[in-house]
Design a protein around this motif. Structure first.
Motif, PDB file in Angstrom:
ATOM      1  N   UNK A   1       0.821  -1.213   0.000  1.00 33.09           N
ATOM      2  CA  UNK A   1       0.000   0.000   0.000  1.00 33.09           C
ATOM      3  C   UNK A   1       0.854   1.262   0.000  1.00 33.09           C
ATOM      4  N   UNK A   2       2.061   1.174   0.573  1.00 29.16           N
ATOM      5  CA  UNK A   2       2.941   2.358   0.615  1.00 29.16           C
ATOM      6  C   UNK A   2       3.752   2.498  -0.672  1.00 29.16           C
ATOM      7  N   UNK A   3       4.047   1.371  -1.329  1.00 26.90           N
ATOM      8  CA  UNK A   3       4.998   1.397  -2.434  1.00 26.90           C
ATOM      9  C   UNK A   3       4.386   1.118  -3.798  1.00 26.90           C
ATOM     10  N   UNK A   4       3.204   0.509  -3.853  1.00 22.66           N
ATOM     11  CA  UNK A   4       2.669   0.093  -5.137  1.00 22.66           C
ATOM     12  C   UNK A   4       3.344  -1.182  -5.614  1.00 22.66           C
ATOM     13  N   UNK A   5       3.170  -1.528  -6.889  1.00 26.69           N
ATOM     14  CA  UNK A   5       3.700  -2.800  -7.399  1.00 26.69           C
ATOM     15  C   UNK A   5       5.188  -2.730  -7.728  1.00 26.69           C
ATOM     16  N   UNK A   6       5.668  -1.571  -8.149  1.00 26.49           N
ATOM     17  CA  UNK A   6       7.062  -1.450  -8.600  1.00 26.49           C
ATOM     18  C   UNK A   6       7.905  -0.748  -7.547  1.00 26.49           C
ATOM     19  N   UNK A   7       9.038  -1.369  -7.205  1.00 30.18           N
ATOM     20  CA  UNK A   7      10.025  -0.734  -6.329  1.00 30.18           C
ATOM     21  C   UNK A   7      11.296  -0.515  -7.152  1.00 30.18           C
ATOM     22  N   UNK A   8      12.051  -1.582  -7.426  1.00 30.79           N
ATOM     23  CA  UNK A   8      13.197  -1.517  -8.340  1.00 30.79           C
ATOM     24  C   UNK A   8      13.098  -2.697  -9.305  1.00 30.79           C
ATOM     25  N   UNK A   9      13.105  -2.419 -10.604  1.00 32.18           N
ATOM     26  CA  UNK A   9      13.187  -3.457 -11.637  1.00 32.18           C
ATOM     27  C   UNK A   9      14.464  -3.247 -12.434  1.00 32.18           C
TER      28      UNK A   9
ATOM     29  N   UNK B   1      16.598  -8.488 -12.464  1.00 30.95           N
ATOM     30  CA  UNK B   1      16.268  -8.761 -11.055  1.00 30.95           C
ATOM     31  C   UNK B   1      15.218  -7.760 -10.595  1.00 30.95           C
ATOM     32  N   UNK B   2      14.434  -8.171  -9.618  1.00 35.01           N
ATOM     33  CA  UNK B   2      13.356  -7.306  -9.136  1.00 35.01           C
ATOM     34  C   UNK B   2      13.371  -7.254  -7.611  1.00 35.01           C
ATOM     35  N   UNK B   3      13.320  -6.038  -7.072  1.00 30.01           N
ATOM     36  CA  UNK B   3      13.104  -5.833  -5.639  1.00 30.01           C
ATOM     37  C   UNK B   3      11.670  -5.367  -5.487  1.00 30.01           C
ATOM     38  N   UNK B   4      10.837  -6.212  -4.869  1.00 30.09           N
ATOM     39  CA  UNK B   4       9.413  -5.913  -4.788  1.00 30.09           C
ATOM     40  C   UNK B   4       9.025  -5.284  -3.466  1.00 30.09           C
ATOM     41  N   UNK B   5       7.763  -4.876  -3.325  1.00 26.87           N
ATOM     42  CA  UNK B   5       7.304  -4.279  -2.062  1.00 26.87           C
ATOM     43  C   UNK B   5       7.376  -5.283  -0.917  1.00 26.87           C
ATOM     44  N   UNK B   6       7.997  -4.889   0.173  1.00 26.14           N
ATOM     45  CA  UNK B   6       8.104  -5.747   1.345  1.00 26.14           C
ATOM     46  C   UNK B   6       9.219  -6.764   1.298  1.00 26.14           C
ATOM     47  N   UNK B   7       9.993  -6.829   0.198  1.00 23.62           N
ATOM     48  CA  UNK B   7      11.115  -7.782   0.120  1.00 23.62           C
ATOM     49  C   UNK B   7      12.197  -7.392   1.123  1.00 23.62           C
ATOM     50  N   UNK B   8      12.732  -8.380   1.824  1.00 26.12           N
ATOM     51  CA  UNK B   8      13.830  -8.160   2.781  1.00 26.12           C
ATOM     52  C   UNK B   8      14.975  -9.067   2.336  1.00 26.12           C
TER      53      UNK B   8
ATOM     54  N   UNK C   1      20.726   3.206  -6.199  1.00 26.65           N
ATOM     55  CA  UNK C   1      20.495   4.461  -5.475  1.00 26.65           C
ATOM     56  C   UNK C   1      20.626   5.659  -6.412  1.00 26.65           C
ATOM     57  N   UNK C   2      21.585   5.599  -7.322  1.00 27.95           N
ATOM     58  CA  UNK C   2      21.785   6.699  -8.286  1.00 27.95           C
ATOM     59  C   UNK C   2      20.558   6.853  -9.174  1.00 27.95           C
ATOM     60  N   UNK C   3      19.993   5.727  -9.609  1.00 27.52           N
ATOM     61  CA  UNK C   3      18.787   5.781 -10.437  1.00 27.52           C
ATOM     62  C   UNK C   3      17.618   6.366  -9.647  1.00 27.52           C
ATOM     63  N   UNK C   4      17.534   6.028  -8.342  1.00 25.48           N
ATOM     64  CA  UNK C   4      16.445   6.552  -7.502  1.00 25.48           C
ATOM     65  C   UNK C   4      16.596   8.047  -7.286  1.00 25.48           C
TER      66      UNK C   4
ATOM     67  N   UNK D   1      18.805  -1.236 -17.919  1.00 28.13           N
ATOM     68  CA  UNK D   1      17.905  -0.202 -17.426  1.00 28.13           C
ATOM     69  C   UNK D   1      17.440  -0.522 -16.014  1.00 28.13           C
ATOM     70  N   UNK D   2      17.398   0.504 -15.148  1.00 25.23           N
ATOM     71  CA  UNK D   2      16.858   0.389 -13.794  1.00 25.23           C
ATOM     72  C   UNK D   2      15.574   1.211 -13.734  1.00 25.23           C
ATOM     73  N   UNK D   3      14.446   0.527 -13.467  1.00 21.24           N
ATOM     74  CA  UNK D   3      13.151   1.207 -13.338  1.00 21.24           C
ATOM     75  C   UNK D   3      12.855   1.374 -11.851  1.00 21.24           C
ATOM     76  N   UNK D   4      12.580   2.614 -11.441  1.00 21.95           N
ATOM     77  CA  UNK D   4      12.331   2.922 -10.028  1.00 21.95           C
ATOM     78  C   UNK D   4      10.872   3.319  -9.856  1.00 21.95           C
ATOM     79  N   UNK D   5      10.198   2.721  -8.861  1.00 22.28           N
ATOM     80  CA  UNK D   5       8.800   3.053  -8.590  1.00 22.28           C
ATOM     81  C   UNK D   5       8.627   4.520  -8.237  1.00 22.28           C
ATOM     82  N   UNK D   6       7.500   5.095  -8.658  1.00 20.15           N
ATOM     83  CA  UNK D   6       7.268   6.532  -8.447  1.00 20.15           C
ATOM     84  C   UNK D   6       7.148   6.895  -6.975  1.00 20.15           C
TER      85      UNK D   6
END
Length: 603
Positions: A284-292, A311-318, A337-340, A352-357
């Motif tokens: 709910x805080x992050x949506x579906x995309x965090x880092x792709x 690789x994908x870092x999803x919401x709630x992944x630890x 971090x640079x992409x964020x 390509x690094x896709x960062x969630x909005x």
């Protein structure tokens, strides 16, 4: 009957108006393996320095048995900066003498990765002066372990060692006959090596039988029986005990505490984390995309560290991230971090690094951020914000969070410039959490933190709803705070390890064995080099590239299989079929990795 090596009788030590040790009496006998724990500043290092007679007591006395051979690793080495590594570690021994000594070979390989000291420009003939603090520390440790002391005293020996190095050191110390006294915050290491614990608290030292797991139970039990007012600390201990008993079976090979009593003590303690609840809140805080990450290549200068990484870092992944030094763990986090920071505009060398909005990243790097030295601790935290929302209705003020991180009301008014390195590290982490991020990158967060602060940090992270990547050589912290482990093995790929750090160590040992088997002569005599024709080298490079592509495809297939197993958890027949396919794929991977290692030297 064990011979007494050191006696500490009614020792006291005062700094300013504060009594670090007050009338302490202790003894160290042959065969003792003692771990020393306690908060930073409570006197752990002072105690072992007086034990080794490196510092005098104000009152009382310390006596050593006649002819005691003592080996001490302090936080500041006494190496000759103008000498070579060879001179400091091996002395005047000829090559054939030290290379023929199994113990010397074991120490050099365990601490440096090989007899030729890979990573040191001139190997054993490297001059010490320009080396980093971590490199000097490993040299000092090697020098100590090659000797034959009756008693080894170590102050934070795992600092600057990676997971493999710590595992090797634990096994090495277990096999030695020397007595041991060791200060460390590495709880896995304490469990593996120690049979007694000294807990330094408020001028006194409490003794416990067993390793760290036994100490956690005994201390929680003692505080429960005494009905102390330190309810918060007791709850943290009980929570950690619950994790030790439930979440990590066989944490220690010597569980001397009473199992029934331990189970009774934790009967009403919930699991450390409600994973499904946290995942729901994180989504709910992050949506579906965090880092792709899509077909990403990560470089450090001309060196390619990772290539074709999807690789994908999803919401709630630890995620726990482990790997050999220089494999690219920190570089991967920096690229993300640079992409964020640039909202996706700054991209890696390829891919390509896709960062969630909605991503709000906090990155704890290994470098301690500089702050205005005249600011008070509380002011430095309030600069970020006055209150922090920890999720699930939990809220804390800046002052309350300061206390959680070991800054009591008096310490909160200390100028930042007067803080120790460990305290500045704590303050840096505290300021990050106050900014209410929803994604955390933690690069060696346990550096300079004592065990009590670590347990409080772990408790805070348990209820923290967001995505998290942790790089750490502290195996206990990784296992305690993360749910999945990924590894960089030095072959430009990122792999998920279902069995965690145990699997990582197994894979690394298999790779090392394959290298040794491929070139036994080179392993025995590092000065000799294998000559390879240009044609053979080109052929090896070509085959290497082919194998790397195959390994990448296997990684993708393994990831899909793990996802399918999770999706069909209740269909046992399908899970068995998928698991068989996963095992077969693992066998093929191991064969390819061994072939890769055989070719790497030729290429």
């Amino acid at each position: 009957m064990a011979v007494n090596l050191v006696n500490v009788e009614a020792v006291s030590k005062v700094y300013g108006t504060r009594a670090l040790l007050d009338g302490v009496s202790l003894g160290v006998s042959e065969g003792d393996r003692i771990g020393v724990v306690g908060r930073n500043g409570d006197g752990k290092t002072t105690l072992i320095r007086m034990l080794a007679k490196l510092e005098d007591a104000d009152t009382g006395r310390v006596t050593h048995s006649g002819g005691l051979r003592l080996g001490v690793l302090t936080q500041h080495d006494s190496l000759d900066p103008d000498a070579t590594v060879r001179h400091e570690v091996i002395g005047d021994m000829a090559d054939h003498e030290w290379a023929g000594d199994a113990k010397i070979r074991d120490v050099l390989t365990g601490l440096f990765g090989g007899l030729d000291l890979p990573g040191f420009e001139k190997g054993l003939d490297t001059v010490i002066r320009p080396l980093s603090g971590g490199e000097r520390r490993r040299i000092a440790l090697a020098k100590l372990l090659i000797g034959e002391p009756d008693l080894i005293v170590l102050d934070e020996p795992t600092n600057h060692l990676d997971v493999e190095g710590i595992s090797w050191l634990a096994a090495h110390l277990q096999a030695r006959r020397s007595a041991l006294v060791c200060v460390t915050h590495d709880r896995w290491f304490l469990d593996q090596v120690c049979t007694r614990m000294w807990d330094v608290q408020k001028g006194d030292v409490f003794e416990y039988e067993g390793g760290y797991s036994d100490y956690v139970f005994a201390r929680a039990e003692r505080e429960r029986i005494a009905a102390t007012e330190e309810a918060k600390r007791q709850n943290l201990m009980r929570k950690e005990l619950a994790w030790l008993r439930r979440g990590a079976p066989a944490r220690t090979s010597k569980p001397r505490y009473r199992i029934e009593a331990a189970n009774e003590l934790i009967a009403d303690v919930p699991e450390p984390r409600d994973k499904s609840e946290l995942m729901k809140f994180a989504s709910s805080r992050l949506g579906k995309t965090v880092f792709d990450l899509e077909d990403v290549t990560v470089q450090a200068g001309p060196k390619v560290l990772l290539k074709h990484l999807t690789w994908q870092l999803g919401p709630g992944d630890r995620i726990g991230l482990v790997g050999v030094n220089g494999a690219g763990k920190t570089s991967l986090l920096r690229a993300m971090a640079q992409a964020a920071r640039t909202e996706g505009e700054a991209q890696p060398a390829a891919g390509r690094v896709v960062v969630g909005k909605t991503v709000k990243l906090a990155y704890l790097s290994q470098e301690v951020a500089e702050l205005n030295p005249e600011l008070r601790v509380l002011q430095a935290v309030q600069q970020v914000r006055d209150r922090v929302d920890l999720g699930k209705g939990r809220e804390m003020t800046a002052g309350q969070l300061c206390e959680t991180f070991g800054f009591n009301k008096e310490k909160q008014w200390t100028p930042v410039g007067d803080l120790s390195g460990g305290e500045r590290r704590r303050l840096q982490l505290l300021r990050l959490l106050m900014d209410e991020p929803n994604v955390l990158f933690l690069d060696e967060p346990t550096n300079d933190l004592d065990i009590e602060t670590l347990t409080q940090l772990e408790d805070l992270l348990d209820g923290w709803p967001g995505s998290m990547v942790v790089i750490s050589h502290d195996r206990f912290f990784i296992e305690r705070t993360t749910d999945q482990v990924f590894a960089l093995l030095g072959d430009a790929a990122l792999r998920m390890l279902p069995r965690g750090i145990d699997e990582y160590l197994e894979r690394r040992h298999a790779m090392e064995d394959a290298v040794a088997a491929a070139s036994p002569v080179a392993a025995a005599t590092p000065a000799q080099e294998k000559t390879v024709s240009a044609a053979d080298a080109r052929a090896a490079k070509k085959e290497l590239q082919k194998i790397e592509r195959q390994l990448d495809k296997m990684s993708e297939r393994e990831t899909k299989l793990h996802a399918q197993i999770a999706d069909n958890a209740t269909d046992f027949a399908k899970v068995a079929k998928l698991d068989a396919e996963l095992r077969e794929l693992g066998g093929e991977r191991e064969e390819l990795e061994m072939r890769w290692l055989e070719l790497a030297e030729d290429a």
